[in-house]
Design a protein around this motif. Structure first.
Motif, PDB file in Angstrom:
ATOM      1  N   GLU A 176       0.823  -1.218   0.000  1.00 35.91           N
ATOM      2  CA  GLU A 176       0.000   0.000   0.000  1.00 35.91           C
ATOM      3  C   GLU A 176       0.857   1.268   0.000  1.00 35.91           C
ATOM      4  O   GLU A 176       0.445   2.301  -0.517  1.00 35.91           O
ATOM      5  N   LEU A 177       2.060   1.182   0.591  1.00 37.74           N
ATOM      6  CA  LEU A 177       2.951   2.356   0.593  1.00 37.74           C
ATOM      7  C   LEU A 177       3.574   2.612  -0.778  1.00 37.74           C
ATOM      8  O   LEU A 177       4.097   3.688  -1.029  1.00 37.74           O
ATOM      9  N   GLY A 178       3.566   1.599  -1.651  1.00 37.08           N
ATOM     10  CA  GLY A 178       4.123   1.814  -2.986  1.00 37.08           C
ATOM     11  C   GLY A 178       5.288   0.928  -3.339  1.00 37.08           C
ATOM     12  O   GLY A 178       5.930   1.114  -4.388  1.00 37.08           O
ATOM     13  N   VAL A 179       5.577  -0.060  -2.472  1.00 34.86           N
ATOM     14  CA  VAL A 179       6.678  -0.981  -2.749  1.00 34.86           C
ATOM     15  C   VAL A 179       6.283  -1.947  -3.860  1.00 34.86           C
ATOM     16  O   VAL A 179       5.132  -2.386  -3.933  1.00 34.86           O
ATOM     17  N   GLY A 180       7.234  -2.282  -4.748  1.00 36.27           N
ATOM     18  CA  GLY A 180       6.965  -3.235  -5.820  1.00 36.27           C
ATOM     19  C   GLY A 180       7.699  -4.550  -5.645  1.00 36.27           C
ATOM     20  O   GLY A 180       7.423  -5.531  -6.332  1.00 36.27           O
ATOM     21  N   ARG A 181       8.634  -4.529  -4.714  1.00 35.26           N
ATOM     22  CA  ARG A 181       9.519  -5.692  -4.565  1.00 35.26           C
ATOM     23  C   ARG A 181      10.017  -5.728  -3.125  1.00 35.26           C
ATOM     24  O   ARG A 181      10.261  -4.674  -2.531  1.00 35.26           O
ATOM     25  N   VAL A 182      10.182  -6.922  -2.566  1.00 31.02           N
ATOM     26  CA  VAL A 182      10.588  -7.034  -1.159  1.00 31.02           C
ATOM     27  C   VAL A 182      11.825  -7.922  -1.041  1.00 31.02           C
ATOM     28  O   VAL A 182      11.844  -9.041  -1.554  1.00 31.02           O
TER      29      VAL A 182
END
Lengths: 275, 323
Positions: free
Chosen positions: B143-149
């Protein structure tokens, strides 16, 4: 540790031991922090939560449930506890997943715990001499120094941010904001692990093994003082976390600090409770 | 499965891509940052210049070289947090990197993530400096905008695969570390300073805290014999040598849908970096085969000239039957 009388500052005591809390709660504390901040295996059961809340009611204390960083297994334990809290209670979060879960499941107030509010806690920083001013200021700051981080917390309805009492001094940087602050004492959290060296520590059959394994909660029986000349006073290994002791509180307290949280029992073992 | 390899000089890019790296990551500490904050409060968790590029010119050339070989370049902006005064410098670095064509920014600061995601058209990778241990945290950062972890090192293989499956449902890519530098403490929850290894005028030199030679004394009422065993176990990391590996887990990561395996070691020599990429590529190629664990152990022996053991195992003995 002596008892301070600090005007309107609220004094809280933090432990997951009902026995320790029962013994200490009459010593001027107005709030109980019940739970564990670094190990999901020490998350209390619902019946223990009810006992802790009863203890609070009997002593006219306020109640905060403190929660650790955790896996999905930990979230499953925390979920029912969150439902057991009222709008008068608090939940201290040290994991963004727990924060999201708490925002969905509880009426209690949400608090950004000290582990979630990143700080530079290495005790050796106090020995830095003649460092550049910008750097010194930064080493005293925290994640909460950033307006972007505070905006994020505000959107999540967090109104309190917690801090450790750093040897190099602390700047809460909360003046002019709507946030309140808590300061933990005397034990400062330095690091946490899931490669826990306390787990199974007394079993010779486990010697040399390190990783994420099931354990017998040896942390209830063992704590460790760790000595090395580079670190000045001792570090303490309590379960899966490292702490150092800072007995000196800043005077005056940093801006917006209106609560002191006494970290009871970090350097002591305690009697096992029935589970 | 992608291989994400570290580099610290632009001339390393082509060699690493030729060896099999499909993605590369680096840090950049320029003179402007160094003057104000030094490497003690590094912009990217690495406190040594040798682990970092020192100019945007070098970054631009690296990106160009990688892109011409169809590889990607990621930039670390992964200090655990930036204070208000540091943010303009950080945003300026991000803006410049995006203009040069960077493919992803590796970020830990939770407050900074939505700002970067909103202002720049670039993928945000969540650094292990902000560790994700549960599915709710994946949802939070999505939800914060991360695309990859980038998963923390402190997960079991089973936990990592389970989180990867949830991440896939959310449309998030995932990475797991598989070589070098196990942190005894959780990266994002460790506040020891690495800089004490270096000889700066204002910083006393000292050991890496997590591997320092501590004397442990047990507190409690256990028997002397139990305390003796416990104290020795508590000193397990003292003076330990970092020969760390998770190659054995690649089999399960590949089968479990983890998108990328990551190699630590930005400050290593190019020879070591190339050997690491070769080993990881060989492990990926062998994944799914009957003798995979034996192949992985052989690769470990070639890399570290020793047998693997628990303190060197990323995933708690996965290589010798435990998971």
């Amino acid at each position: 540790m002596g008892v301070w009388v600090l005007g309107k500052v609220e004094r809280a005591i933090f432990s997951d031991s009902l026995e320790l809390l029962a013994a200490e709660v009459g010593s001027g504390y107005k709030r109980i922090y019940f739970g564990h901040e670094s190990c999901e295996r020490r998350i209390p059961s619902l019946s223990e939560l009810k006992k802790a809340k009863k203890l609070c009611e009997e002593n006219c204390n306020s109640f905060s449930l403190i929660t650790p960083f955790c896996t999905d297994a930990g979230l499953k334990k925390i979920g029912p506890l969150l439902k057991g809290l009222s709008s008068y209670d608090e939940v201290i979060v040290n994991d963004f997943g727990v924060l999201k879960l708490a925002a969905e499941k509880t009426r209690a107030s949400l608090v950004c715990g000290r582990i979630l509010n990143r700080q530079y806690r290495d005790p050796r920083i106090a020995n830095f001499k003649n460092a550049p001013n910008d750097m010194v200021e930064h080493l005293r700051s925290s994640a909460a120094s950033s307006g972007l981080f505070r905006d994020l917390l505000e959107k999540l309805n967090v109104r309190r941010i917690e801090f450790d009492n750093l040897l190099q001094g602390i700047g809460t940087d909360l003046g002019g904001t709507h946030f309140s602050a808590s300061l933990y004492y005397p034990f400062v959290f330095v690091a946490g692990t899931r490669f826990c060296l306390t787990a199974n520590c007394s079993k010779l059959s486990h010697a040399g093994r390190v990783g994420i394994f099931s354990c017998g909660k040896e942390c209830l029986d063992f704590k460790f003082r760790l000595e090395n000349k580079n670190f000045g006073d001792s570090l303490y290994m309590a379960g899966n976390a490292l702490y150092f002791e800072n007995k000196k509180l800043p005077s005056p307290l940093p801006a917006k600090v209106d609560r002191l949280v006494f970290t009871a029992g970090i350097s002591q073992t305690k009697v096992r409770q029935s589970e | 499965m992608d291989i994400l390899a570290p580099f610290s000089k632009q001339e390393e890019v082509e060699k690493l891509v030729n060896a099999g790296a499909t993605e590369l990551y680096c840090g950049l500490v320029d003179a402007n940052w160094n003057k104000k904050y030094s490497l003690v409060s590094s912009i990217n968790l690495r406190h040594d210049q040798i682990a970092n590029l020192s100019s945007f010119g070098a970054l631009g050339e690296s990106i160009e070289s990688a892109h011409s070989a169809k590889a990607k370049v990621f930039l670390t902006l992964n200090a655990h947090f930036y204070s208000e005064k540091q943010l303009p410098l950080v945003l300026k670095q991000a803006e410049k990197a995006v203009s040069l064509g960077i493919d992803s920014l590796i970020v830990a600061d939770s407050g900074l993530i939505p700002k970067l995601a909103n202002e720049f058209d670039v993928e945000i990778s969540l650094s292990t400096g902000n560790p994700v241990f549960n599915s709710k945290a994946l949802e939070f950062f999505k939800e914060l905008g991360v695309g990859r972890v980038v998963f923390p090192r402190h997960l079991t293989v089973k936990e990592a695969v389970s989180l990867a499956a949830h991440a896939k449902k959310l449309g998030l890519k995932t990475e797991c570390f598989v070589l070098n530098v196990i942190c005894p403490y959780i990266d994002g929850l460790c506040t020891f300073q690495h800089i004490v290894e270096k000889n700066l005028s204002f910083v006393p030199v000292g050991p890496l805290a997590c591997r320092a030679d501590f004397k442990a004394t047990a507190i409690g009422s256990a028997s002397p014999e139990k305390k003796f065993i416990a104290e020795n176990h508590a000193m397990l990391w003292s003076n330990s040598i970092s020969r760390d590996c998770g190659l054995c887990a690649i089999d399960e990561f590949k089968g479990g849908g983890v998108d990328c395996v990551k190699i630590a070691g930005r400050a290593h020599s190019i020879e070591k970096k190339l050997a690491d990429v070769n080993a990881v590529k060989a492990a990926i190629d062998a994944a799914g085969s009957k003798g995979f664990k034996g192949t992985a152990r052989e690769l470990y022996f070639r890399l570290f000239h020793n047998k693997c053991d628990y303190p060197n195992c990323y995933y708690g003995g996965v290589g010798f039957g435990e998971s």
